[in-house]
Design a protein around this motif. Structure first.
Motif, PDB file in Angstrom:
ATOM      1  N   THR A 170      34.713  46.350  38.049  1.00  0.00           N
ATOM      2  CA  THR A 170      35.990  46.128  38.713  1.00  0.00           C
ATOM      3  C   THR A 170      36.509  44.733  38.433  1.00  0.00           C
ATOM      4  N   GLN A 171      37.812  44.605  38.417  1.00  0.00           N
ATOM      5  CA  GLN A 171      38.442  43.310  38.240  1.00  0.00           C
ATOM      6  C   GLN A 171      38.853  42.707  39.578  1.00  0.00           C
ATOM      7  N   LYS A 172      38.406  43.326  40.675  1.00  0.00           N
ATOM      8  CA  LYS A 172      38.722  42.778  41.983  1.00  0.00           C
ATOM      9  C   LYS A 172      38.158  41.373  42.105  1.00  0.00           C
ATOM     10  N   LEU A 173      38.952  40.497  42.686  1.00  0.00           N
ATOM     11  CA  LEU A 173      38.580  39.091  42.756  1.00  0.00           C
ATOM     12  C   LEU A 173      37.484  38.879  43.792  1.00  0.00           C
ATOM     13  N   ASP A 174      36.337  38.375  43.336  1.00  0.00           N
ATOM     14  CA  ASP A 174      35.266  37.968  44.228  1.00  0.00           C
ATOM     15  C   ASP A 174      35.426  36.471  44.446  1.00  0.00           C
TER      16      ASP A 174
END
Length: 682
Positions: free
Chosen positions: A494-498
């Motif tokens: 995923t490219q969701k920002l951590d």
């Protein structure tokens, strides 16, 4: 600088521009403007640690397009802050806007045009590698760019609206209409389609005198002055549709011949003003106009003959002028010398509730301040950094060492060259690592030195972050290939920002950037690391995700034995260094640490010191310059290091002969870091 709303206003008056086929010419480029526009206009990642390798390729493509059309680029970069306070309000407002955008990017995961903190370094390094002439100004670059273009009678490439006001003989080329990605051909010559703007066309179209253009800019509102009280739209005829304030101002100016008459009349439109207020406003208006006066170019001799400009302020030693002009020394040192201020702590993508990432590398900057300010221990440097969503001025004391107190900035370069002590001061702010025959990359050596500060991150980086960082560093020139390989291997990534990962790698990047600044000031005791081949944010983010989800990056380095060995070597070295530093605290803890180190790390070495870091860059057996005169060491009060150096070399050779290897799979121990839970790449 910049005239508010002028560029968008002129988009509706395209007859002022000329469509041209640009080729076979010099071109003076606004480097800072191009840097921003290239990165933000190309869809590169802004929030996941950035795409420096892709940005490097973009810069390469841009320069290649110019050269294919026989266009000779000359890139000019901004320098230090204005020593006056003429633009303080504007600069503060823009800085706070960037802080707001960075926080919004962190919470929303949307790109908010926050420039990655190492992008400027990548931009400059790429231009230098391509042998593009680059000059860094001592102050703001607009006037220098315009003066150089005027002297050479060539156009300026930028998107700064101020260049619509400068009277440039060869005109101004807005980047937004410079079609460099589509090089065309006419006959035997390539060309780039673009629009060229001349002030003469502007003045004829709007019916004003050319000498009134700076007056127009000041009254319209630029970085120096804001006249919000005047409603310029009242001068637009009612049959013109929706009135524009710049249209009204230009129509109003048609009745004037001289700037002073127009300024006096403008103040009259503001009603009754006290004498003091009137004088203050008139002074600001004149300051706003002075920015468009062209003086003889100070950069022409540098570009043609390598002679740097002179600097009237005596605080800057002569030896610094050339590396400053070459952009081999950050212009932030000028702010420290002139203003005792550090303004180069740019905001990055991180939430407001976390402390600024810049705090982790403050010690590096303190060492740099100590070198710049010499023995003036009473001085403090004001660091302009964020506190939540607000900018704060934080007093920071320079750090002086016993050795650094003995030198003056004016002769620092001579001392470094004479004694060849290329790591004399770096050791005071970073910990060195031993020389390894299989570890040949200077960039990777520098990266490990920087890791010394990264370990102090808050919160401390967990095993997956450190291992991802080392794997990325080990990839070297193949960073982009590794990114593509991971994307193919893990399509579910995923490219969701951590935000925790982003924040941790922000701290890594600022440690690297500040270490590079210090390395520059010391005359490059270590070669400057190639950023685009050292760190790629999207890669390390995917590596972290891959490891945390139980995967193994099988495509990464699987066919590159050298990269894999470098990764294992770096992990082993970090293990040794961290184990040595973990022996602080209670006696029991020291004994436990020693026992564990004896079990896991037969290769025991003395505490890290100047000689280790010296040996890091110059191996005595192969580099004759690595010998240091005994008398020199005694004069520097470092004679005690001689015996340490001898013991270290003897022990290191002995350990190599024993062929005892530290198991890199054990990872880093101590100080809250344990990497044993994550395996190496297969």
């Amino acid at each position: 600088m910049g005239v508010q709303g002028l560029a968008s206003f002129l988009e509706n008056h395209r007859r002022i521009h000329r469509e041209v086929q640009f080729r076979r010419s010099r071109l003076v480029i606004d480097g800072c403007n191009l840097n921003y526009l290239l990165y933000f206009s190309s869809g590169l990642d802004e929030n996941h640690g950035e795409e420096y390798a892709a940005f490097e390729r973009l810069v390469e493509s841009f320069i290649s397009a110019l050269r294919s059309c026989d266009i000779s680029p000359y890139v000019v970069l901004d320098g230090a802050s204005d020593v006056s306070d003429k633009k303080d309000e504007t600069l503060a407002r823009r800085s706070e806007e960037r802080v707001q955008k960075a926080s919004q990017a962190a919470t929303s995961s949307r790109p908010m045009h926050v420039l990655p903190q190492l992008a400027k370094l990548v931009f400059r390094q790429t231009l230098v590698r391509l042998e593009v002439p680059v000059a860094q100004c001592f102050a703001e670059s607009d006037q220098e760019i315009a003066a150089l273009a005027s002297e050479w009678k060539c156009p300026v490439l930028s998107n700064d609206s101020d260049f619509f006001i400068f009277d440039l003989p060869a005109g101004f080329l807005p980047i937004s209409h410079f079609c460099w990605k589509e090089v065309k051909r006419s006959g035997s010559q390539n060309f780039i389609s673009c629009r060229r703007f001349y002030t003469s066309s502007f003045c004829i179209f709007f019916g004003i005198q050319r000498q009134l253009l700076p007056t127009f800019a000041a009254l319209a509102g630029n970085d120096y002055v804001k006249l919000r009280e005047i409603r310029w739209t009242q001068f637009v005829p009612e049959d013109q549709g929706k009135p524009h304030r710049l249209e009204g101002l230009l129509r109003w100016l048609q009745d004037f011949q001289q700037p002073q008459d127009a300024l006096e009349a403008a103040l009259g439109l503001m009603g009754d003003l006290s004498t003091k207020t009137r004088e203050e406003l008139l002074q600001k208006l004149h300051q706003g106009m002075e920015g468009y006066e062209l003086c003889p170019s100070s950069l022409s001799r540098f570009f043609l003959h390598g002679v740097p400009p002179e600097l009237s302020v005596g605080l800057v030693p002569l030896w610094m002028l050339l590396p400053l002009t070459q952009a081999r020394l950050t212009a932030d040192v000028l702010d420290v010398l002139h203003l005792h201020t550090m303004t180069g702590l740019s905001p990055v993508v991180e939430p407001e509730e976390l402390r600024s990432s810049n705090q982790i590398s403050r010690r590096i900057r303190q060492v740099m301040y100590g070198l710049l300010l010499c023995n003036t221990e009473s001085l403090q440097v004001r660091e302009i950094d964020r506190d939540g969503l607000k900018l704060r001025s934080i007093p920071v004391s320079p750090m002086f060492t016993r050795t650094s107190k003995r030198f003056k900035l004016s002769s620092l370069n001579q001392v470094m060259a004479l004694f060849n002590l290329k790591v004399l001061f770096i050791i005071r702010s970073t910990s060195g690592v031993p020389q390894r025959s299989s570890w040949t990359s200077c960039s990777r050596r520098t990266a490990l030195i920087v890791c010394r500060f990264y370990w102090r991150a808050e919160p401390p980086p967990d095993p997956s972050l450190l291992k991802a960082l080392l794997q990325g560093i080990s990839s070297g020139p193949d960073l982009s290939v590794c990114v593509a390989g991971l994307q193919r291997a893990d399509r579910s990534c995923t490219q969701k920002l951590d935000i925790n990962v982003v924040y941790s790698f922000n701290q890594w990047q600022v440690c690297l950037k500040n270490s590079i600044w210090l390395n520059q000031l010391l005359g490059f005791p270590l070669p400057e690391p190639d950023i685009a081949r050292l760190f790629e944010g999207t890669l390390v983010h995917q590596l972290v995700h891959n490891m945390r989800t139980g995967g193994k990056p099988k495509t990464l380095m699987k066919s590159d034995r050298t990269s894999k060995e470098q990764y294992r070597t770096m992990l082993s070295i970090l293990h040794q260094v961290q184990a040595q530093q973990a022996g602080v605290g209670s006696e029991n803890r020291e004994k436990a640490s020693t026992r564990k180190q004896e079990q896991q790390e037969p290769l025991k070495e003395p505490p890290l010191n100047l000689q280790q870091l010296f040996l890091l860059h110059h191996h005595e057996e192969t580099d004759p310059e690595a010998h240091i005169d005994v008398q020199t060491l005694e004069e520097l009060q470092l004679e005690e290091q001689l015996s340490v150096r001898t013991r270290f070399k003897t022990k290191d050779r002995s350990n190599r002969c024993n062929k005892v290897q530290t198991d890199p799979e054990e990872g880093l121990q101590g100080a809250g870091h344990n990497l044993t839970g994550v395996g190496p790449p297969n």
